[in-house]
Write an enzyme that holds these catalytic residues in place. Sequence first.
Site, PDB file in Angstrom:
ATOM      1  N   GLY A   1      44.488  38.560  32.877  1.00 39.12           N
ATOM      2  CA  GLY A   1      45.303  39.693  32.428  1.00 39.12           C
ATOM      3  C   GLY A   1      44.533  40.878  31.883  1.00 39.12           C
ATOM      4  CB  SER A   2      41.108  42.265  32.307  1.00 38.25           C
ATOM      5  OG  SER A   2      40.971  42.497  33.683  1.00 38.25           O
TER       6      SER A   2
ATOM      7  NE  ARG B   1      57.072  33.084  49.582  1.00 44.90           N
ATOM      8  CZ  ARG B   1      57.033  34.092  50.462  1.00 44.90           C
ATOM      9  NH1 ARG B   1      57.125  35.326  50.068  1.00 44.90           N
ATOM     10  NH2 ARG B   1      56.866  33.853  51.745  1.00 44.90           N
TER      11      ARG B   1
ATOM     12  CG  MET C   1      46.390  35.334  41.798  1.00 48.69           C
ATOM     13  SD  MET C   1      45.789  36.754  42.777  1.00 48.69           S
ATOM     14  CE  MET C   1      44.331  37.201  41.871  1.00 48.69           C
TER      15      MET C   1
ATOM     16  CB  ILE D   1      53.519  36.386  49.020  1.00 50.11           C
ATOM     17  CG1 ILE D   1      52.058  36.314  49.494  1.00 50.11           C
ATOM     18  CG2 ILE D   1      54.331  37.327  49.917  1.00 50.11           C
ATOM     19  CD1 ILE D   1      51.885  35.694  50.851  1.00 50.11           C
TER      20      ILE D   1
ATOM     21  CG  HIS E   1      44.521  44.649  47.078  1.00 52.82           C
ATOM     22  ND1 HIS E   1      44.800  43.300  47.205  1.00 52.82           N
ATOM     23  CD2 HIS E   1      43.601  44.930  48.041  1.00 52.82           C
ATOM     24  CE1 HIS E   1      44.084  42.798  48.204  1.00 52.82           C
ATOM     25  NE2 HIS E   1      43.349  43.760  48.729  1.00 52.82           N
TER      26      HIS E   1
ATOM     27  CD  GLU F   1      40.937  45.562  39.913  1.00 50.52           C
ATOM     28  OE1 GLU F   1      41.927  45.028  39.394  1.00 50.52           O
ATOM     29  OE2 GLU F   1      40.104  44.902  40.576  1.00 50.52           O
TER      30      GLU F   1
HETATM   31  C1  GAR Z   1      42.120  41.871  39.662  1.00 53.50           C
HETATM   32  O1  GAR Z   1      40.888  42.137  40.271  1.00 53.50           O
HETATM   33  C2  GAR Z   1      43.260  42.273  40.579  1.00 53.50           C
HETATM   34  O2  GAR Z   1      43.011  43.425  41.312  1.00 53.50           O
HETATM   35  C3  GAR Z   1      43.331  41.063  41.477  1.00 53.50           C
HETATM   36  O3  GAR Z   1      43.129  39.961  40.633  1.00 53.50           O
HETATM   37  C4  GAR Z   1      42.342  40.377  39.508  1.00 53.50           C
HETATM   38  C5  GAR Z   1      43.107  40.030  38.257  1.00 53.50           C
HETATM   39  O4  GAR Z   1      42.351  40.307  37.112  1.00 53.50           O
HETATM   40  N1  GAR Z   1      44.597  40.999  42.129  1.00 53.50           N
HETATM   41  C6  GAR Z   1      44.758  40.496  43.341  1.00 53.50           C
HETATM   42  O5  GAR Z   1      43.849  40.044  44.001  1.00 53.50           O
HETATM   43  C7  GAR Z   1      46.194  40.525  43.837  1.00 53.50           C
HETATM   44  N2  GAR Z   1      46.277  39.983  45.140  1.00 53.50           N
HETATM   45  P1  GAR Z   1      43.059  40.415  35.701  1.00 53.50           P
HETATM   46  O6  GAR Z   1      43.950  39.166  35.568  1.00 53.50           O
HETATM   47  O7  GAR Z   1      41.935  40.383  34.711  1.00 53.50           O
HETATM   48  O8  GAR Z   1      43.835  41.675  35.671  1.00 53.50           O
END
Ligand code: GAR
Length: 220
Positions: free
Chosen positions: A15-16, A68, A93, A95, A112, A177
Site C-alpha cells: 500500500g505505498s 468473481r 492484484m 481483475i 500500473h 508512481e
Molecule cells: C505498484 O508498483 C503498482 O503499480 C503495482 O503493484 C505495486 C503495488 O505497490 N500494481 C500492479 O501491478 C497492478 N496490476 P504498493 O502496494 O506499494 O502501492
Amino acid sequence: MAEELKIGVLASGRGSNFQAIIDAVTAGKINAKIAVCISDVKDAYALERARKNLIAAEVIDPKVFQKREDYDGKIVETLKKHEVNLVLLAGYMRIVSPVLVEEFPKKIINIHPALLPSFPGLHVQRKAIEHGARFSGCTVHFVDAGMDTGPIIIQAVVPVLQDDTEDSLAARILKQEHRIYPEAVRLFAEGRLSVQGRRVVIKGAPECRDEFLANPPVRE
Ligand code: GAR
C-alpha cells in the site's frame, strides 16, 4: 455545491501508493475524504495504513465467493455502504469484473508499473527488462472492462539501465508512481479530466505540463 469526493481504495499489498494518496489528502493537495480501504488479503499492510490514519479497513475474502462477479458484488455493496464516488486501485492484484466497472463508470482509477499499452498484466518490470526496453515507467488510467486498457491520464518515464534487476527497476518506477498517482487524483478531484473516446483531456493542460517539467523524472 459539488458532491463531496469520497474515495474507496482497493489494495492487496504493502500500500505505498495508498500512502501517497493519504499523504496528499492530509496535506490538503486533494480535496477529498478517504472513506474506506478494502483488501482481498487479510494481512495486507495497506489495511494497517488505513487503521493508522483512522480510515475504515475492510477485508473481503475472495475464497468465500464462487464467482468473481459475486465477489465484486460484495465490493460494490461495501463501497456503497461508505458512499464512495471514486475508486482507486492501489496495488490491487485482481481483475475487476463488469459488475464493478459498470457501477462506477469512469470513476475507477488504476496505477500500473509500465508504459501502457506496452506490458499490461503482471511482472511487467521483469518483462520490460527481458524485452530490452530502454525506457519504462508508470501509467495512471481509468479502468474499463479490459485488462489495463482504459484511457490514460498521466504517465511518467524512467530509463531501464543495463544492470537493472526487476527490483531496481521496480523501485525507480515506484518513486514516480508516488508522484503521479496523487497528481492524477488531484486533477480528478478538481474536475479537470474528461474522457473523449479513448483519450483523456486535461483542462489547463499547459499548466499541468509545466508542473511535470518542474519535476522531471531523475536518473539515479
Ligand atoms: C505498484 O508498483 C503498482 O503499480 C503495482 O503493484 C505495486 C503495488 O505497490 N500494481 C500492479 O501491478 C497492478 N496490476 P504498493 O502496494 O506499494 O502501492
